[in-house]
Design a protein around this motif. Structure first.
Motif, PDB file in Angstrom:
ATOM      1  N   GLN A 106      73.174  12.495  49.403  1.00 50.87           N
ATOM      2  CA  GLN A 106      74.894  12.407  49.113  1.00 50.87           C
ATOM      3  C   GLN A 106      75.195  11.526  47.903  1.00 50.87           C
ATOM      4  N   ALA A 107      75.472  12.003  46.817  1.00 53.98           N
ATOM      5  CA  ALA A 107      76.092  11.058  45.898  1.00 53.98           C
ATOM      6  C   ALA A 107      77.605  10.760  46.216  1.00 53.98           C
ATOM      7  N   PRO A 108      78.242   9.726  45.531  1.00 49.43           N
ATOM      8  CA  PRO A 108      79.661   9.452  45.777  1.00 49.43           C
ATOM      9  C   PRO A 108      80.422  10.434  45.389  1.00 49.43           C
ATOM     10  N   GLY A 109      81.404  10.855  46.056  1.00 53.40           N
ATOM     11  CA  GLY A 109      82.168  12.154  45.858  1.00 53.40           C
ATOM     12  C   GLY A 109      81.691  13.494  45.721  1.00 53.40           C
ATOM     13  N   ALA A 110      80.296  13.574  46.491  1.00 52.68           N
ATOM     14  CA  ALA A 110      79.650  15.079  46.187  1.00 52.68           C
ATOM     15  C   ALA A 110      79.330  15.281  47.711  1.00 52.68           C
ATOM     16  N   ARG A 115      76.951  16.544  50.955  1.00 58.84           N
ATOM     17  CA  ARG A 115      75.646  16.225  51.192  1.00 58.84           C
ATOM     18  C   ARG A 115      74.641  17.536  51.029  1.00 58.84           C
ATOM     19  N   GLU A 116      73.453  17.321  50.378  1.00 59.27           N
ATOM     20  CA  GLU A 116      72.733  18.103  49.588  1.00 59.27           C
ATOM     21  C   GLU A 116      71.212  18.300  50.388  1.00 59.27           C
ATOM     22  N   GLY A 117      70.856  19.428  50.647  1.00 63.48           N
ATOM     23  CA  GLY A 117      69.502  19.554  51.226  1.00 63.48           C
ATOM     24  C   GLY A 117      68.731  19.486  50.237  1.00 63.48           C
ATOM     25  N   VAL A 118      67.375  18.287  50.414  1.00 66.08           N
ATOM     26  CA  VAL A 118      66.507  18.062  49.281  1.00 66.08           C
ATOM     27  C   VAL A 118      65.240  18.742  49.544  1.00 66.08           C
ATOM     28  N   ALA A 119      64.615  18.563  50.873  1.00 68.61           N
ATOM     29  CA  ALA A 119      63.379  19.326  51.266  1.00 68.61           C
ATOM     30  C   ALA A 119      63.442  19.179  52.687  1.00 68.61           C
ATOM     31  N   ALA A 120      62.442  20.097  53.392  1.00 74.61           N
ATOM     32  CA  ALA A 120      62.588  20.545  54.733  1.00 74.61           C
ATOM     33  C   ALA A 120      61.087  20.664  55.043  1.00 74.61           C
ATOM     34  N   ILE A 121      60.754  20.250  56.397  1.00 76.64           N
ATOM     35  CA  ILE A 121      59.299  20.584  56.520  1.00 76.64           C
ATOM     36  C   ILE A 121      59.271  21.074  58.470  1.00 76.64           C
ATOM     37  N   ASP A 122      58.807  22.467  58.464  1.00 70.78           N
ATOM     38  CA  ASP A 122      58.841  22.851  59.807  1.00 70.78           C
ATOM     39  C   ASP A 122      57.632  22.457  60.537  1.00 70.78           C
ATOM     40  N   SER A 123      57.943  22.626  61.872  1.00 67.55           N
ATOM     41  CA  SER A 123      56.870  22.255  62.678  1.00 67.55           C
ATOM     42  C   SER A 123      55.397  22.738  62.607  1.00 67.55           C
ATOM     43  N   ASP A 124      55.196  23.857  61.814  1.00 62.49           N
ATOM     44  CA  ASP A 124      54.069  24.342  61.358  1.00 62.49           C
ATOM     45  C   ASP A 124      53.510  23.730  60.114  1.00 62.49           C
ATOM     46  N   GLY A 125      54.478  22.897  59.338  1.00 62.70           N
ATOM     47  CA  GLY A 125      54.074  22.247  58.087  1.00 62.70           C
ATOM     48  C   GLY A 125      54.381  23.060  57.137  1.00 62.70           C
ATOM     49  N   SER A 126      55.148  24.119  57.166  1.00 61.37           N
ATOM     50  CA  SER A 126      55.567  24.660  56.028  1.00 61.37           C
ATOM     51  C   SER A 126      56.749  24.043  55.474  1.00 61.37           C
ATOM     52  N   MET A 167      72.465   8.349  48.482  1.00 57.51           N
ATOM     53  CA  MET A 167      72.035   7.773  49.641  1.00 57.51           C
ATOM     54  C   MET A 167      71.300   9.047  50.210  1.00 57.51           C
ATOM     55  N   TYR A 168      69.951   8.613  50.724  1.00 56.50           N
ATOM     56  CA  TYR A 168      69.058   9.668  51.103  1.00 56.50           C
ATOM     57  C   TYR A 168      69.049   9.605  52.771  1.00 56.50           C
ATOM     58  N   TYR A 169      69.189  10.743  53.595  1.00 54.26           N
ATOM     59  CA  TYR A 169      69.050  10.708  54.899  1.00 54.26           C
ATOM     60  C   TYR A 169      67.762  11.802  55.281  1.00 54.26           C
ATOM     61  N   CYS A 170      67.279  11.149  56.374  1.00 51.71           N
ATOM     62  CA  CYS A 170      66.610  12.025  57.044  1.00 51.71           C
ATOM     63  C   CYS A 170      67.271  12.829  58.378  1.00 51.71           C
ATOM     64  N   ALA A 171      66.962  14.031  58.681  1.00 55.63           N
ATOM     65  CA  ALA A 171      67.515  14.656  59.704  1.00 55.63           C
ATOM     66  C   ALA A 171      66.275  15.278  60.422  1.00 55.63           C
ATOM     67  N   GLN A 214      70.513   6.520  59.206  1.00 52.83           N
ATOM     68  CA  GLN A 214      71.706   5.954  58.732  1.00 52.83           C
ATOM     69  C   GLN A 214      71.722   5.990  56.908  1.00 52.83           C
ATOM     70  N   GLY A 215      70.551   6.274  56.337  1.00 54.49           N
ATOM     71  CA  GLY A 215      70.359   6.462  55.269  1.00 54.49           C
ATOM     72  C   GLY A 215      69.771   5.134  54.438  1.00 54.49           C
ATOM     73  N   THR A 216      69.266   5.588  53.136  1.00 57.11           N
ATOM     74  CA  THR A 216      68.592   4.478  52.273  1.00 57.11           C
ATOM     75  C   THR A 216      68.817   4.923  50.944  1.00 57.11           C
ATOM     76  N   GLN A 217      69.405   3.935  50.168  1.00 58.25           N
ATOM     77  CA  GLN A 217      69.968   4.125  48.793  1.00 58.25           C
ATOM     78  C   GLN A 217      68.934   4.160  48.057  1.00 58.25           C
ATOM     79  N   VAL A 218      68.798   5.317  46.832  1.00 57.72           N
ATOM     80  CA  VAL A 218      68.083   5.560  45.890  1.00 57.72           C
ATOM     81  C   VAL A 218      69.114   5.211  44.428  1.00 57.72           C
ATOM     82  N   THR A 219      68.613   4.502  43.627  1.00 63.16           N
ATOM     83  CA  THR A 219      69.412   4.420  42.435  1.00 63.16           C
ATOM     84  C   THR A 219      68.523   4.420  41.278  1.00 63.16           C
ATOM     85  N   VAL A 220      68.724   5.377  40.455  1.00 63.65           N
ATOM     86  CA  VAL A 220      67.863   5.693  39.200  1.00 63.65           C
ATOM     87  C   VAL A 220      68.647   5.349  37.849  1.00 63.65           C
TER      88      VAL A 220
END
Length: 124
Positions: free
Chosen positions: A39-43, A45-56, A92-96, A116-122
């Protein structure tokens, strides 16, 4: 009590790499659907990547070919390897986590455990 703790966020220059980690307590990852959101400021929350229990895995179009999601069930740790970073990846990157399969694995409403999130700045 389930707790998720992200780490690995940092400030890097465009083209650089980072690896984010998400360690769990009170839960075992084996049967969970796991994901990274950002989630960027003012934006929204966006899903980036997911992994299922079977590894997909599933990725947002914006990160395909650059980011890799993985997990270590023995350590109950989720990872996000981020390469070729762009200024647009700044957020800010969050795991779920959700204890079971989900219908839309990049949709935030599917998940009931969040870190709680961890900040990535590029920088350019």
């Amino acid at each position: 009590q389930v707790q998720l703790a992200e780490s690995g966020g940092d400030s890097v220059q465009a083209g650089g790499s980072l690896r984010l980690s998400c360690a769990a307590s009170g839960v075992t990852y084996t049967s969970f659907c796991l994901a990274w959101f950002r989630q960027a400021p003012g934006a929204l929350r966006e899903g980036v990547a997911a992994i299922d229990s079977d590894g997909s895995t599933n990725y947002a179009d914006s990160v395909k070919g650059r980011f890799t999601i993985s997990k270590d069930n023995a350590k109950d740790t989720l990872y996000l390897q981020m390469n070729s970073l762009k200024p647009t990846d700044t957020a800010m990157y969050y795991c779920a986590a959700y204890p079971g399969p989900v219908a839309s694995d990049l949709a935030a409403y599917e998940y009931n455990y969040w870190g709680q999130g961890t900040q990535v700045t590029v920088s350019s």
